[in-house]
Write a protein that holds these residues in place. Structure first.
Motif, mmCIF file in Angstrom:
data_model
loop_
_atom_site.group_PDB
_atom_site.id
_atom_site.type_symbol
_atom_site.label_atom_id
_atom_site.label_comp_id
_atom_site.label_asym_id
_atom_site.label_seq_id
_atom_site.Cartn_x
_atom_site.Cartn_y
_atom_site.Cartn_z
ATOM 1 N N VAL A 1 0.732 -1.289 0.010
ATOM 2 C CA VAL A 1 0.003 -0.026 -0.320
ATOM 3 C C VAL A 1 0.948 1.243 -0.007
ATOM 4 O O VAL A 1 0.405 2.236 -0.668
ATOM 5 N N GLY A 2 1.995 1.178 0.802
ATOM 6 C CA GLY A 2 2.942 2.280 0.865
ATOM 7 C C GLY A 2 3.426 2.749 -0.309
ATOM 8 O O GLY A 2 3.897 3.922 -0.625
ATOM 9 N N GLY A 3 3.948 1.812 -1.144
ATOM 10 C CA GLY A 3 4.838 1.961 -2.481
ATOM 11 C C GLY A 3 6.323 1.837 -2.477
ATOM 12 O O GLY A 3 6.843 1.796 -1.147
ATOM 13 N N PRO A 4 6.755 1.744 -3.375
ATOM 14 C CA PRO A 4 8.393 1.284 -3.373
ATOM 15 C C PRO A 4 9.296 2.425 -2.752
ATOM 16 O O PRO A 4 10.415 2.004 -2.457
ATOM 17 N N GLU A 5 8.888 3.464 -2.599
ATOM 18 C CA GLU A 5 9.496 4.752 -2.007
ATOM 19 C C GLU A 5 10.246 4.069 -0.640
ATOM 20 O O GLU A 5 11.441 4.299 -0.161
ATOM 21 N N ILE A 6 9.498 3.239 0.013
ATOM 22 C CA ILE A 6 9.788 2.936 1.295
ATOM 23 C C ILE A 6 10.838 1.976 1.469
ATOM 24 O O ILE A 6 11.647 1.956 2.373
ATOM 25 N N LEU A 7 10.831 0.942 0.497
ATOM 26 C CA LEU A 7 11.868 -0.023 0.263
ATOM 27 C C LEU A 7 13.293 0.557 -0.284
ATOM 28 O O LEU A 7 14.220 0.011 0.432
ATOM 29 N N LYS A 8 13.032 1.705 -1.005
ATOM 30 C CA LYS A 8 14.362 2.361 -1.390
ATOM 31 C C LYS A 8 14.966 2.791 -0.074
ATOM 32 O O LYS A 8 16.092 2.804 -0.189
ATOM 33 N N GLU A 9 14.178 3.495 0.718
ATOM 34 C CA GLU A 9 14.772 4.287 1.954
ATOM 35 C C GLU A 9 15.302 3.166 2.986
ATOM 36 O O GLU A 9 16.223 3.433 3.564
ATOM 37 N N CYS A 10 14.491 1.790 2.954
ATOM 38 C CA CYS A 10 14.860 0.980 4.079
ATOM 39 C C CYS A 10 16.232 0.301 3.466
ATOM 40 O O CYS A 10 17.298 0.234 4.234
ATOM 41 N N ARG A 11 16.341 0.079 2.142
ATOM 42 C CA ARG A 11 17.576 -0.323 1.775
ATOM 43 C C ARG A 11 18.894 0.669 1.915
ATOM 44 O O ARG A 11 19.881 0.018 2.308
ATOM 45 N N ALA A 12 18.656 1.821 1.527
ATOM 46 C CA ALA A 12 19.682 3.228 2.087
ATOM 47 C C ALA A 12 20.093 2.747 3.244
ATOM 48 O O ALA A 12 21.308 2.988 3.762
ATOM 49 N N TRP A 13 19.082 2.875 4.266
ATOM 50 C CA TRP A 13 19.399 2.789 5.625
ATOM 51 C C TRP A 13 20.267 1.524 5.942
ATOM 52 O O TRP A 13 21.276 1.957 6.825
ATOM 53 N N VAL A 14 19.966 0.689 5.685
ATOM 54 C CA VAL A 14 20.651 -0.648 5.980
ATOM 55 C C VAL A 14 21.916 -0.606 5.293
ATOM 56 O O VAL A 14 23.089 -1.046 5.985
ATOM 57 N N ALA A 15 22.274 -0.188 4.169
ATOM 58 C CA ALA A 15 23.613 0.239 3.645
ATOM 59 C C ALA A 15 24.470 1.171 4.422
ATOM 60 O O ALA A 15 25.638 0.757 4.583
ATOM 61 N N GLU A 16 23.855 2.077 4.962
ATOM 62 C CA GLU A 16 24.606 2.875 5.931
ATOM 63 C C GLU A 16 24.863 2.471 7.223
ATOM 64 O O GLU A 16 25.876 2.489 7.798
ATOM 65 N N HIS A 17 23.826 1.881 7.920
ATOM 66 C CA HIS A 17 24.107 1.574 9.465
ATOM 67 C C HIS A 17 24.091 -0.097 9.429
ATOM 68 O O HIS A 17 24.205 -0.440 10.767
ATOM 69 N N GLY A 18 23.745 -0.852 8.753
ATOM 70 C CA GLY A 18 23.650 -2.256 8.766
ATOM 71 C C GLY A 18 22.269 -2.708 9.190
ATOM 72 O O GLY A 18 21.438 -1.942 9.121
ATOM 73 N N LYS A 19 22.022 -4.018 9.695
ATOM 74 C CA LYS A 19 20.759 -4.376 9.809
ATOM 75 C C LYS A 19 20.226 -3.638 11.485
ATOM 76 O O LYS A 19 21.092 -3.427 12.193
ATOM 77 N N LEU A 20 18.859 -3.662 11.374
ATOM 78 C CA LEU A 20 18.102 -3.093 12.547
ATOM 79 C C LEU A 20 17.889 -4.291 13.483
ATOM 80 O O LEU A 20 17.416 -5.270 13.294
ATOM 81 N N PRO A 21 18.827 -4.067 14.692
ATOM 82 C CA PRO A 21 18.740 -5.040 15.751
ATOM 83 C C PRO A 21 17.073 -5.208 16.283
ATOM 84 O O PRO A 21 16.084 -4.414 16.235
ATOM 85 N N ARG A 22 16.882 -6.438 16.818
ATOM 86 C CA ARG A 22 15.670 -6.710 17.282
ATOM 87 C C ARG A 22 15.092 -5.822 18.565
ATOM 88 O O ARG A 22 16.266 -5.293 18.996
ATOM 89 N N GLY A 23 13.900 -5.226 18.506
ATOM 90 C CA GLY A 23 13.734 -4.244 19.532
ATOM 91 C C GLY A 23 14.060 -2.909 19.463
ATOM 92 O O GLY A 23 13.745 -1.786 20.105
ATOM 93 N N ARG A 24 14.789 -2.522 18.257
ATOM 94 C CA ARG A 24 14.939 -1.085 17.846
ATOM 95 C C ARG A 24 14.016 -0.681 16.750
ATOM 96 O O ARG A 24 13.160 -1.313 16.287
#
Ligand code: APR
Length: 189
Positions: free
Chosen positions: A46-69
């Motif tokens: 529903v949200g669209g592809p922009e969300i995944l794009k931002e998620c990928r960029a965030w993981v590329a910069e910070h690494g995986k999001l730990p559980r509970g964060r």
């Protein structure tokens, strides 16, 4: 079903979280933030592809999001101002830190919403699908953590919606919700 405490309302709602109009929608994501099934799949659809794009960029910069964060992206076409992604625990019987991690998902999301100046937030029943957290225990953690936040951080959040998907889940949450309200008689409102 709802309760109001210190001027904030916590509402138990049955429905599809992608249709909820609020400031912050919370996604029950995975650490790689790559999308998935369940509520994660629905949110990305529903949200669209922009969300995944931002998620990928965030993981590329910070690494995986730990559980509970928790981290934040655009809400895309969702009826919210921002979308939070948090990673719940996988249920392993309850003695592997699952309760603490689930509590952290809710507490950190509420804290980030307040920090960013958002006053309304909607949560799904994090970890209760693929990750297998028992629904009644998850309901207790979610409701108690919201209650604690609005008492300890008075005035920062106005409206919390706990969104459950099935009639069966709603019934389980209602029992916990009723118990919570019954134990609140001593809380000054
Ligand atoms: N709106 C609200 N709730 C929903 C929706 C929806 N559209 N779709 C599913 N749910 C409910 C499920 O019924 C369940 O109670 O969300 C709850 C959480 O289930 P999951 O989505 O399976 O989330 P979780 O258990 O935290 O597992 C996360 O699943 O989709 C993958 O990428 C995700 O790997 C991650 C894992």
């Amino acid at each position: 079903m709802e309760f109001t405490l210190k001027g904030a309302t916590v509402r138990l709602v049955r429905g599809d979280i992608t249709t909820i109009e609020t400031d912050v929608i919370v996604n029950a994501a995975n650490s790689a933030l790559v999308g998935g099934g369940g509520v994660d799949g629905a949110i990305h659809r529903v949200g669209g592809p922009e969300i995944l794009k931002e998620c990928r960029a965030w993981v590329a910069e910070h690494g995986k999001l730990p559980r509970g964060r928790v981290m934040s992206t655009t809400a895309g076409a969702l009826p919210a101002k921002v979308l939070f992604h948090t990673v719940g625990p996988v249920w392993q019987g309850g003695n592997h830190g699952e309760f603490t991690v689930l509590e952290s998902c809710y507490a950190r999301s509420l804290a980030l919403a307040a920090e960013l100046g958002h006053r309304r937030i909607a949560f799904p029943a994090i970890s209760t699908g693929v990750y297998g957290f028992p629904i009644d225990r998850a309901a207790y953690v979610a409701t108690m953590t919201c209650r604690r936040f609005i008492v300890e951080e008075e005035g920062k959040i106005d409206d919390i919606q706990l969104v459950v998907y099935s009639a069966q889940d709603l019934a389980a949450w209602e029992v916990v919700f009723e118990d919570m309200v019954a134990t609140m008689t001593g809380d000054p409102t």
